[in-house]
Motif scaffolding. Structure first.
Motif: not given
Length: 920
Positions: A549-553, A559-562, A587-590, A513-526
């Protein structure tokens, strides 16, 4: 320019068929699985609009995980294949072979523009058999190259007609060129590079300029000595039109990909994330690697990513000499072609334009791509290479003493290339053969070890697959995907502890975790799936649900759009009975993917658990609007309608079950529920047909066999019900309702009291408190004229179910019968054949102990009115020998008794109908 003959076309076509016919025996391998087998855009149920909003793999272009490869025309041809042959691999390969033959013919036509008849045929023949093309032809996804090449060559041919006989501009061919360029780009992105080829042809071939001429003209204009020649102005006008058209296509393409490049990792292309000068040195060295593959295609590999080609990290690396040789040779060719106006220079400049310009998008020189080397992207550049070889052959063959040698060399080259191509096709037979052949070429690519493991995994050979996955982790210790594969395989081998350790190791390799860093630029979605896989593993332990549940969260926080994290968390929350939170997760996934039919289906399941069937049905309908043939939504929504008990829903439920059985013709449950609907609608013939179909598909189908027997019983076909009941009890000997129904039929319709007695006794051995079985056994005793035993049996039944009025009444009838027989001096017969006096029987009843009260169960469907009627007829025989007055008194009493018995029979008939309903 010589025209093509039919002999040449047939020769090219025959050569292509001879080299590639065995590819028709290959299946779907490597990228074919994602592009074809897993791509919903091929299915007729998917809207055609999806082809223009999704990428090549069926992923919406708006999603970050999208590959951003926009090729709707190619996917459309896959869809046509599916329309005619669904997933028959042979048809897909056949079309690829046909398209390759078309490309060869068009290429011959193009070569005739700047080569003589013989040389152009040599170039086309070499192109037809070159082994570098096996990936594009034998790999189904290579169709993007084939289609794009067809439109690219057609666009070039159209453009060559844009100059009239009087050197005027002809605009129709230019307009056609723009259309064909757009079509080529919609097949594959590199199609747009044909504009550059047209520009080169216009300047250096059509107008005959050389670089010194252009520089001299520019110098004169800048010095004010002269203006632009008319020919130059014409050329500029045509080029401006082409460039503007190209820019418009580029702008549209950028809009389509949402102005975002796909996310690639260092495993896909290690040099892309390397520092200077490693990145530049490696990418330039790769140019020589690609050139060598064209010159010597002896060792071909389907995947050149990861550690296949080690990085060039220093100027002292000897591989830089290969880069230097490549650029020296290229520079000499460019110098030769741009300096002179003769035909040789024109041939070379066009060959170089076909080599260089289409390769630029895949070169990594201007922007990174998701691979190091890919043989399929050399399909169009190889055209230029073949032109160079043919042009060299032309030069050598014109020297008398080398003519025979040059023909011999070409003959050997064509023969060896054709044999190599034919043998290489067998590598594409399956994923296992493809990846094992690649490992023979390169053992430093962890992805290849992983892919062989995947192929073995698909064959359920988990133990051997594990060996390959472990080797992948040794080749590339920081490969997150390899450790995830190890974890999954351990799970399949039921080694949960080892699986968890592998997942935890993969998780430890994820960026911190790096505060303020966007994970999308560094982590492959898969790679984020490691959280999902680990959570899915540990949630099998009921005590670790909160940990899962903690792992899912955690995945969602990264990635909030995962979307998959919300889906998996929703399933877990449903398991934890946190229904409101589960609903919110779906509903969030939808919100992220409102067109996902599976999500609407999952939400409907939550609604069912929340006892909200109307909302569940609404969400099932949403899923079916998006995917009218969503199998689970069809089945469960129809079941919901059926169970609602409202006849207005039955026709629609029936329609959905019919669609479901079309999709799943081997699922017996679909036919069974169709049968239940038909029973509800009193359509007995249809119900019987559906039930029998269900039973034929699933031997011993418990519910179908029982309901078929019940259907026969209700239709007065009791004898037909017995075989169904026998089969039911053979597969399910504990089926109590089946035993009750069989006993009822045996006693009331076959008069087989011993068989009925065996059924009811069998029930009581399994469940001594079964009121229905107990009561019906009492009736058997009554039929056997064992009234004392019948009385004791009914007393025991009444103790089990003191609130069942019908048992009390039957006991009263038996006692009345016993009293009448005692008054008439008739003996009471026991089950063993002994007689018991009325006094003894009374004493036995008085001595009877207290019974424990049990909860009542379903009532039996057997009455005792038949025996009662038979006994009343026996009283006629007992009236003989009496006086007239006595006879009259007896007749009055008999009439009163018959009237009372009729009333009892009416009551018992009502109770029997209730019991039959309970059976159903």
């Amino acid at each position: 320019m010589a025209a093509m003959s039919w002999k040449e076309i047939l020769l090219l076509t025959g050569l292509v068929v001879g080299c590639y016919w065995n590819s028709l025996l290959c299946g779907f391998a490597f990228d074919d699985v994602s592009a074809i087998l897993d791509n919903k855009d091929l299915r007729p149920s998917t809207s055609l609009y999806n082809l223009f909003r999704n990428d090549f793999w069926g992923t919406p272009m708006t999603e970050e995980r999208s590959h951003k490869s926009y090729r709707p025309f190619t996917v459309l041809t896959f869809r046509l294949n599916y329309l005619f042959s669904e997933l028959s691999a042979a048809s897909y390969h056949l079309l690829n072979v046909v398209l390759h033959a078309v490309v060869c013919v068009l290429f011959l036509r193009v070569c005739r523009l700047f080569l003589d008849k013989t040389s152009s045929l040599v170039a086309a023949l070499l192109f037809a058999v070159h082994p570098i093309h096996t990936e594009a032809v034998s790999g189904v996804v290579g169709r993007a190259e084939l289609l794009s090449s067809i439109f690219l060559l057609a666009a070039f041919l159209a453009y060559t007609k844009s100059t009239g006989a009087d050197h005027s501009i002809v605009w129709a061919p230019i307009a056609l060129t723009v259309v064909l360029v757009a079509a080529a780009t919609l097949c594959k992105e590199q199609g747009i590079t044909v504009v550059g080829i047209c520009c080169v042809h216009e300047v250096f071939v059509a107008q005959g300029f050389t670089l010194p001429m252009l520089l001299d003209t520019l110098r004169r204009v800048l010095q004010g000595k002269d203006g632009f020649p008319y020919a130059v102005l014409q050329t500029l006008l045509k080029l401006i039109v082409l460039v503007i058209s190209t820019l418009l296509l580029v702008i549209i393409r950028v809009q389509v990909i949402q102005s975002q490049l796909p996310v690639f990792t260092r495993f896909d292309n290690p040099a892309a994330v390397s520092p200077t000068p490693t990145r530049q040195l490696t990418f330039n060295y790769l140019l020589s690697v690609n050139a060598w593959l064209l010159l010597n295609p002896s060792e071909l590999c389907c995947d050149w990513t990861m550690g296949t080609i080690p990085l060039v990290e220093s100027l002292l690396d000897l591989r830089n000499l290969a880069t230097l040789v490549f650029y020296t040779f290229l520079g000499l060719l460019v110098y030769h072609s741009l300096r002179y106006r003769h035909s040789s220079a024109k041939s070379v400049i066009m060959a170089l334009s076909f080599i260089v310009l289409p390769f630029i998008p895949a070169s990594n020189l201007f922007f990174p791509v998701g691979f190091v080397v890919a043989e399929r992207v050399l399909y169009v550049p190889s055209m230029g290479f073949c032109v160079l070889v043919a042009h060299g052959f032309k030069i050598v063959s014109h020297k008398g003493h080398l003519k025979k040698i040059s023909w011999l060399i070409i003959g050997v080259l064509l023969t060896t290339h054709a044999m190599k191509t034919f043998n290489r096709n067998w590598d594409w037979e399956s994923e296992y053969t493809l990846f094992t052949s690649a490992l023979k070429v390169n053992k430093n690519n962890a992805k290849l070890w992983n892919n062989v493991g995947h192929a073995l995994e698909n064959q359920n050979n988990y133990a051997k697959a594990l060996q390959y996955f472990l080797q992948a982790t040794r080749v590339q210790p920081d490969d997150i995907g390899a450790h995830m594969n190890v974890g999954r395989t351990y799970k399949n081998l039921n080694k949960s502890k080892e699986a968890e350790e592998a997942y935890l190791l993969a998780k430890s390799l994820m960026p911190q975790v790096i505060p303020g860093k966007k994970y999308a630029t560094r982590v492959a979605p898969n790679h984020l799936n490691v959280y999902i896989n680990l959570a899915n593993l540990i949630r099998a332990n009921e005590s670790r649900l909160e940990e899962a549940d903690q792992l899912y969260r955690q995945a969602i926080s990264m990635r909030p759009d995962f979307k998959q994290a919300y889906i998996s968390r929703g399933e877990l929350l449903l398991k934890m009975n946190k229904l409101t939170e589960a609903r919110d997760a779906y509903l969030r996934a939808l919100e992220l993917d409102p067109t996902n039919a599976d999500l609407w289906y999952n939400l409907a399941i939550v609604n069912i658990e929340m006892k909200d069937p109307s909302e569940a049905l609404k969400n099932f309908n949403h899923a079916l609007e998006l995917n009218p043939r969503h199998k689970l939504a069809l089945f469960n929504s129809a079941l919901l309608m059926q169970e609602s008990g409202e006849p207005k829903f039955w026709p629609e439920a029936n329609r959905r079950f019919l669609i479901y059985v079309e999709e799943e013709p081997d699922d017996a449950n679909g036919y069974f529920n169709l049968g239940m609907l038909a029973m509800d609608a009193n359509e007995n013939a249809a119900a019987e047909r559906w039930m029998r179909k269900a039973i034929s598909l699933q031997a011993g189908f418990r519910s179908a066999l029982f309901n078929l027997a019940l259907l026969y019983s209700q239709s007065k076909r009791e004898m037909d019900a017995l075989p169904a009941l026998d089969e039911l009890l053979r597969h399910h000997p504990e089926h109590i309702k089946g035993l009750i129904l069989k006993g009822d039929i045996l006693m009331n319709h076959k008069k087989d009291t011993s068989g009925a007695k065996a059924c009811f006794e069998r029930i009581l051995r399994m469940d001594p408190t079964n009121v229905q079985g107990k009561h019906n056994l009492c009736v058997v005793y009554f039929e056997e004229r064992d009234l004392p035993r019948a009385e004791r049996c009914l007393e025991e039944t009444l103790a089990l179910a003191p609130n069942e009025e019908y048992v009390r009444r039957h006991l009263s009838i038996v006692r009345s019968k016993m009293a009448a027989m005692s008054a008439a001096g008739q003996p009471l017969t026991s089950a063993g054949g002994a007689t018991i006096s009325a006094k003894e029987e009374k004493q036995k009843r008085v001595k009877g102990g207290k019974n424990v009260r049990k909860s009542p169960t379903e009532r039996g469907g057997v009455g005792i009115e038949q025996s009662e009627s038979l006994d009343s007829s026996q009283s006629d025989k007992r009236t003989k020998g009496k006086s007239t007055k006595e006879i009259k008194d007896i007749e009055k009493k008999r009439a009163a008794a018959l009237k009372r018995l009729e009333e009892i029979e009416r009551i018992l008939s009502g109770l029997c109908s209730v019991a039959c309903y309970n059976l159903y």
